[in-house]
Scaffold this motif. Structure first.
Motif, PDB file in Angstrom:
ATOM      1  N   SER A 166     -64.562   3.133 -61.425  1.00  0.00           N
ATOM      2  CA  SER A 166     -65.662   2.759 -60.539  1.00  0.00           C
ATOM      3  C   SER A 166     -66.979   3.241 -61.134  1.00  0.00           C
ATOM      4  CB  SER A 166     -65.474   3.369 -59.145  1.00  0.00           C
ATOM      5  OG  SER A 166     -64.303   2.879 -58.534  1.00  0.00           O
ATOM      6  N   ILE A 167     -68.033   2.466 -60.916  1.00  0.00           N
ATOM      7  CA  ILE A 167     -69.358   2.859 -61.388  1.00  0.00           C
ATOM      8  C   ILE A 167     -70.333   2.830 -60.214  1.00  0.00           C
ATOM      9  CG2 ILE A 167     -68.972   2.040 -63.727  1.00  0.00           C
ATOM     10  CD1 ILE A 167     -70.661  -0.420 -63.012  1.00  0.00           C
ATOM     11  N   PRO A 168     -71.345   3.707 -60.206  1.00  0.00           N
ATOM     12  CA  PRO A 168     -72.335   3.718 -59.120  1.00  0.00           C
ATOM     13  C   PRO A 168     -73.102   2.405 -59.062  1.00  0.00           C
ATOM     14  CG  PRO A 168     -72.482   5.706 -60.477  1.00  0.00           C
ATOM     15  CD  PRO A 168     -71.588   4.751 -61.201  1.00  0.00           C
ATOM     16  N   GLN A 169     -73.637   2.108 -57.893  1.00  0.00           N
ATOM     17  CA  GLN A 169     -74.333   0.825 -57.704  1.00  0.00           C
ATOM     18  C   GLN A 169     -75.556   0.686 -58.612  1.00  0.00           C
ATOM     19  OE1 GLN A 169     -75.432   0.825 -53.547  1.00  0.00           O
ATOM     20  NE2 GLN A 169     -77.354   1.899 -53.944  1.00  0.00           N
ATOM     21  N   ARG A 170     -76.142   1.819 -59.003  1.00  0.00           N
ATOM     22  CA  ARG A 170     -77.330   1.734 -59.872  1.00  0.00           C
ATOM     23  C   ARG A 170     -76.990   1.217 -61.266  1.00  0.00           C
ATOM     24  NH1 ARG A 170     -76.197   7.231 -59.589  1.00  0.00           N
ATOM     25  NH2 ARG A 170     -75.718   8.246 -61.568  1.00  0.00           N
ATOM     26  N   ASN A 171     -75.685   1.297 -61.629  1.00  0.00           N
ATOM     27  CA  ASN A 171     -75.261   0.846 -62.959  1.00  0.00           C
ATOM     28  C   ASN A 171     -74.513  -0.479 -62.932  1.00  0.00           C
ATOM     29  OD1 ASN A 171     -76.291   3.201 -64.204  1.00  0.00           O
ATOM     30  ND2 ASN A 171     -74.427   4.323 -63.695  1.00  0.00           N
ATOM     31  N   VAL A 172     -74.504  -1.149 -61.781  1.00  0.00           N
ATOM     32  CA  VAL A 172     -73.768  -2.412 -61.662  1.00  0.00           C
ATOM     33  C   VAL A 172     -74.290  -3.450 -62.651  1.00  0.00           C
ATOM     34  CG1 VAL A 172     -73.338  -4.375 -60.124  1.00  0.00           C
ATOM     35  CG2 VAL A 172     -73.021  -2.045 -59.293  1.00  0.00           C
ATOM     36  N   SER A 173     -75.577  -3.419 -62.935  1.00  0.00           N
ATOM     37  CA  SER A 173     -76.161  -4.411 -63.844  1.00  0.00           C
ATOM     38  C   SER A 173     -75.632  -4.278 -65.269  1.00  0.00           C
ATOM     39  CB  SER A 173     -77.693  -4.274 -63.853  1.00  0.00           C
ATOM     40  OG  SER A 173     -78.074  -2.976 -64.290  1.00  0.00           O
ATOM     41  N   LEU A 174     -75.004  -3.148 -65.600  1.00  0.00           N
ATOM     42  CA  LEU A 174     -74.470  -2.954 -66.942  1.00  0.00           C
ATOM     43  C   LEU A 174     -73.159  -3.691 -67.157  1.00  0.00           C
ATOM     44  CD1 LEU A 174     -74.963   0.920 -67.262  1.00  0.00           C
ATOM     45  CD2 LEU A 174     -76.560  -0.884 -67.928  1.00  0.00           C
ATOM     46  N   ILE A 175     -72.513  -4.097 -66.057  1.00  0.00           N
ATOM     47  CA  ILE A 175     -71.169  -4.662 -66.143  1.00  0.00           C
ATOM     48  C   ILE A 175     -71.217  -6.174 -66.207  1.00  0.00           C
ATOM     49  CG2 ILE A 175     -68.996  -4.936 -64.896  1.00  0.00           C
ATOM     50  CD1 ILE A 175     -69.313  -2.272 -66.252  1.00  0.00           C
ATOM     51  N   HIS A 176     -70.508  -6.730 -67.161  1.00  0.00           N
ATOM     52  CA  HIS A 176     -70.315  -8.167 -67.246  1.00  0.00           C
ATOM     53  C   HIS A 176     -68.978  -8.416 -67.935  1.00  0.00           C
ATOM     54  CE1 HIS A 176     -72.350  -7.034 -71.029  1.00  0.00           C
ATOM     55  NE2 HIS A 176     -71.554  -7.919 -71.583  1.00  0.00           N
ATOM     56  N   HIS A 189     -67.820  -6.765 -54.349  1.00  0.00           N
ATOM     57  CA  HIS A 189     -68.757  -6.044 -53.506  1.00  0.00           C
ATOM     58  C   HIS A 189     -68.746  -4.564 -53.869  1.00  0.00           C
ATOM     59  CE1 HIS A 189     -64.989  -5.108 -51.508  1.00  0.00           C
ATOM     60  NE2 HIS A 189     -65.589  -4.120 -50.879  1.00  0.00           N
ATOM     61  N   VAL A 190     -69.777  -3.865 -53.407  1.00  0.00           N
ATOM     62  CA  VAL A 190     -69.887  -2.417 -53.599  1.00  0.00           C
ATOM     63  C   VAL A 190     -69.297  -1.727 -52.375  1.00  0.00           C
ATOM     64  CG1 VAL A 190     -71.500  -0.490 -53.826  1.00  0.00           C
ATOM     65  CG2 VAL A 190     -71.905  -2.606 -55.089  1.00  0.00           C
ATOM     66  N   SER A 191     -68.492  -0.701 -52.618  1.00  0.00           N
ATOM     67  CA  SER A 191     -67.844   0.012 -51.519  1.00  0.00           C
ATOM     68  C   SER A 191     -68.875   0.658 -50.605  1.00  0.00           C
ATOM     69  CB  SER A 191     -66.910   1.090 -52.080  1.00  0.00           C
ATOM     70  OG  SER A 191     -66.464   1.953 -51.063  1.00  0.00           O
ATOM     71  N   LYS A 192     -68.708   0.488 -49.296  1.00  0.00           N
ATOM     72  CA  LYS A 192     -69.618   1.111 -48.340  1.00  0.00           C
ATOM     73  C   LYS A 192     -69.445   2.619 -48.309  1.00  0.00           C
ATOM     74  CE  LYS A 192     -69.863  -2.893 -45.226  1.00  0.00           C
ATOM     75  NZ  LYS A 192     -69.610  -3.378 -43.837  1.00  0.00           N
ATOM     76  N   ALA A 193     -68.223   3.094 -48.593  1.00  0.00           N
ATOM     77  CA  ALA A 193     -67.951   4.526 -48.516  1.00  0.00           C
ATOM     78  C   ALA A 193     -68.538   5.284 -49.699  1.00  0.00           C
ATOM     79  CB  ALA A 193     -66.441   4.761 -48.447  1.00  0.00           C
ATOM     80  N   SER A 194     -68.367   4.747 -50.912  1.00  0.00           N
ATOM     81  CA  SER A 194     -68.799   5.469 -52.112  1.00  0.00           C
ATOM     82  C   SER A 194     -70.029   4.866 -52.783  1.00  0.00           C
ATOM     83  CB  SER A 194     -67.660   5.502 -53.137  1.00  0.00           C
ATOM     84  OG  SER A 194     -67.320   4.176 -53.541  1.00  0.00           O
ATOM     85  N   ARG A 195     -70.433   3.683 -52.352  1.00  0.00           N
ATOM     86  CA  ARG A 195     -71.550   2.965 -53.000  1.00  0.00           C
ATOM     87  C   ARG A 195     -71.267   2.786 -54.483  1.00  0.00           C
ATOM     88  NH1 ARG A 195     -73.365   0.382 -48.815  1.00  0.00           N
ATOM     89  NH2 ARG A 195     -73.793   1.788 -47.070  1.00  0.00           N
ATOM     90  N   ALA A 196     -70.016   2.453 -54.788  1.00  0.00           N
ATOM     91  CA  ALA A 196     -69.604   2.221 -56.172  1.00  0.00           C
ATOM     92  C   ALA A 196     -68.806   0.926 -56.239  1.00  0.00           C
ATOM     93  CB  ALA A 196     -68.768   3.384 -56.692  1.00  0.00           C
ATOM     94  N   MET A 197     -68.785   0.334 -57.419  1.00  0.00           N
ATOM     95  CA  MET A 197     -68.049  -0.907 -57.631  1.00  0.00           C
ATOM     96  C   MET A 197     -66.825  -0.640 -58.504  1.00  0.00           C
ATOM     97  SD  MET A 197     -69.281  -4.470 -59.461  1.00  0.00           S
ATOM     98  CE  MET A 197     -70.222  -5.054 -58.047  1.00  0.00           C
ATOM     99  N   SER A 198     -65.695  -1.224 -58.117  1.00  0.00           N
ATOM    100  CA  SER A 198     -64.463  -1.084 -58.893  1.00  0.00           C
ATOM    101  C   SER A 198     -64.463  -2.085 -60.052  1.00  0.00           C
ATOM    102  CB  SER A 198     -63.236  -1.315 -58.009  1.00  0.00           C
ATOM    103  OG  SER A 198     -63.175  -0.347 -56.986  1.00  0.00           O
ATOM    104  N   VAL A 199     -64.042  -1.601 -61.224  1.00  0.00           N
ATOM    105  CA  VAL A 199     -64.062  -2.412 -62.443  1.00  0.00           C
ATOM    106  C   VAL A 199     -62.705  -2.284 -63.130  1.00  0.00           C
ATOM    107  CG1 VAL A 199     -65.244  -2.860 -64.631  1.00  0.00           C
ATOM    108  CG2 VAL A 199     -66.520  -1.928 -62.685  1.00  0.00           C
ATOM    109  N   ARG A 200     -62.263  -3.360 -63.776  1.00  0.00           N
ATOM    110  CA  ARG A 200     -61.017  -3.347 -64.539  1.00  0.00           C
ATOM    111  C   ARG A 200     -61.306  -3.838 -65.953  1.00  0.00           C
ATOM    112  NH1 ARG A 200     -55.481  -5.511 -62.114  1.00  0.00           N
ATOM    113  NH2 ARG A 200     -55.609  -3.381 -61.293  1.00  0.00           N
ATOM    114  N   ALA A 201     -60.819  -3.059 -66.938  1.00  0.00           N
ATOM    115  CA  ALA A 201     -60.983  -3.427 -68.349  1.00  0.00           C
ATOM    116  C   ALA A 201     -59.623  -3.451 -69.015  1.00  0.00           C
ATOM    117  CB  ALA A 201     -61.903  -2.444 -69.058  1.00  0.00           C
ATOM    118  N   ARG A 202     -59.437  -4.399 -69.920  1.00  0.00           N
ATOM    119  CA  ARG A 202     -58.160  -4.531 -70.616  1.00  0.00           C
ATOM    120  C   ARG A 202     -58.215  -3.772 -71.935  1.00  0.00           C
ATOM    121  NH1 ARG A 202     -54.757 -10.159 -71.315  1.00  0.00           N
ATOM    122  NH2 ARG A 202     -52.983  -9.295 -72.458  1.00  0.00           N
TER     123      ARG A 202
END
Length: 363
Positions: free
Chosen positions: A205-215, A243-256
């Protein structure tokens, strides 16, 4: 007589001169030692502030997951008849793992099949009679739908019977075998774990401020401890939450993770995501910084009246990486700063530089 008096006077004057001279020398040495003790020079090590190229990274804690993984369990209860796998065995999709005693179900299936066979014969007979107007439409319809009902009953019983044979839902490696014939399995009990280890993912998971880094396709570095060293693996983002989690304000990400990585599902890892292209920054060793609630500072070494003096210099720090820290303000490239011995220093103290030995650092 006069000559004797003169000799005595001269000897006495010489003796008193020697005594007073020794006393003055002793006092001078005492004052010198006291002055040195009052303002001793502190032995420290130092380094020169430099500019380096660095790409800022965002770090997160991740967990290794298999591309396919499941806890194999039974939908029905029963006594174990056979266990057809070994611990850590490679199995293929559809392979039998375990069978349970199905009780009277096999007999019920045979009975239902016989009934359906009879219904088929009766339906064929009724259909032939209806073709020559020897029976009614109602009798023909009843025979037809009775056959369909009996066929459906056979299917239902066969599906129920199939639940007593546990098969691998996909190819992979099974976990430990914990059951033996004769054991009773309750519905929902875990029989073993099955993991497809051909490809692995890392979830983080990454904080919402870093969501723009993920693609999709973004590279990430996965780091784990193996024995006494750090091992790095390469992965690429394949999916992220909508969506960003309301509890942690972080987004879950999966990488292979690239194929061939010697990893196991469930491992915790450190994940690093490069947030920008390398750029020049001013960086200093972390050990040089004295972190304080009233502000961080370093000791800058410079010449003053021909001697080296360490002066406290407030700084503003940025990101930390590989034992170094980015300096946003306070020092400039080319300055010399203390890297060891700060615990003995006060601003304005004279210092002696010794970079040849390992000195005591601040705790």
């Amino acid at each position: 007589m006069k000559r004797s008096i003169i000799v005595v006077v001269c000897a006495a004057a010489l003796l008193f001169g020697i005594v007073f001279g020794l006393h003055a020398y002793q006092q001078h040495q005492i004052h010198k030692r006291l002055a040195a003790a009052a303002d001793p020079k502190v032995v420290v090590s130092d380094t020169t502030v430099k500019t380096i190229r660095h790409a800022a990274e965002t770090s997160a804690v991740g967990q290794i997951v298999a591309v396919q993984g499941a806890s194999i369990s039974s939908a029905v209860g029963g006594v174990v008849e056979t266990v057809d796998f070994r611990s850590g065995m490679q199995v293929t999709k559809g392979q039998v793992l375990l069978t349970l005693n199905a009780g009277s179900l096999p007999g019920q299936v045979d009975q239902a099949e016989a009934k359906a066979h009879l219904a088929a014969i009766n339906a064929k007979r009724q259909h032939g009679l209806f073709g020559v107007n020897a029976t009614s439409q109602a009798n023909d319809d009843t025979a037809t739908y009775t056959l369909q009902s009996d066929i459906a009953a056979v299917k239902a019983l066969k599906l129920a019977l199939a639940q007593y044979t546990i098969r691998a839902p996909f190819s992979g490696v099974v976990g430990l075998r914990t059951l033996d014939p004769g054991a009773y399995v309750h519905p929902g009990d875990t029989i073993t774990n099955l993991e497809n280890l051909d490809h692995l993912y890392v979830d983080f998971s990454i904080p919402q401020r870093n969501v723009s880094l993920i693609h999709i396709g973004a590279p990430v570095t996965v780091t784990i401890h193996q024995a006494d060293r750090l091992v790095h693996f390469t992965a690429h983002v394949t999916a992220f939450d909508s969506h960003v989690s309301k509890a942690s304000r972080a987004m879950s990400v999966r990488a292979r993770i690239a194929a061939g990585a010697a990893l196991s599902p469930g491992m915790f890892t450190m994940v690093s995501i490069q947030s920008q292209s390398p750029k020049p920054i001013v960086a200093i060793p972390m050990v040089a910084v004295s972190f304080n609630t009233f502000g961080d500072f370093v000791y800058v070494v410079a010449k003053k009246d021909g001697a080296l003096v360490a002066t406290e210099q407030p700084i503003s720090v940025g990101t930390e990486f590989d034992g170094q820290v980015e300096v946003l303000s306070g020092v400039k490239p080319g300055m010399r700063i203390v890297t060891a011995g700060q615990i003995k220093l006060h601003s304005g103290d004279g210092v002696t530089i010794n970079n040849a030995v390992s000195l005591e650092t601040k705790s």
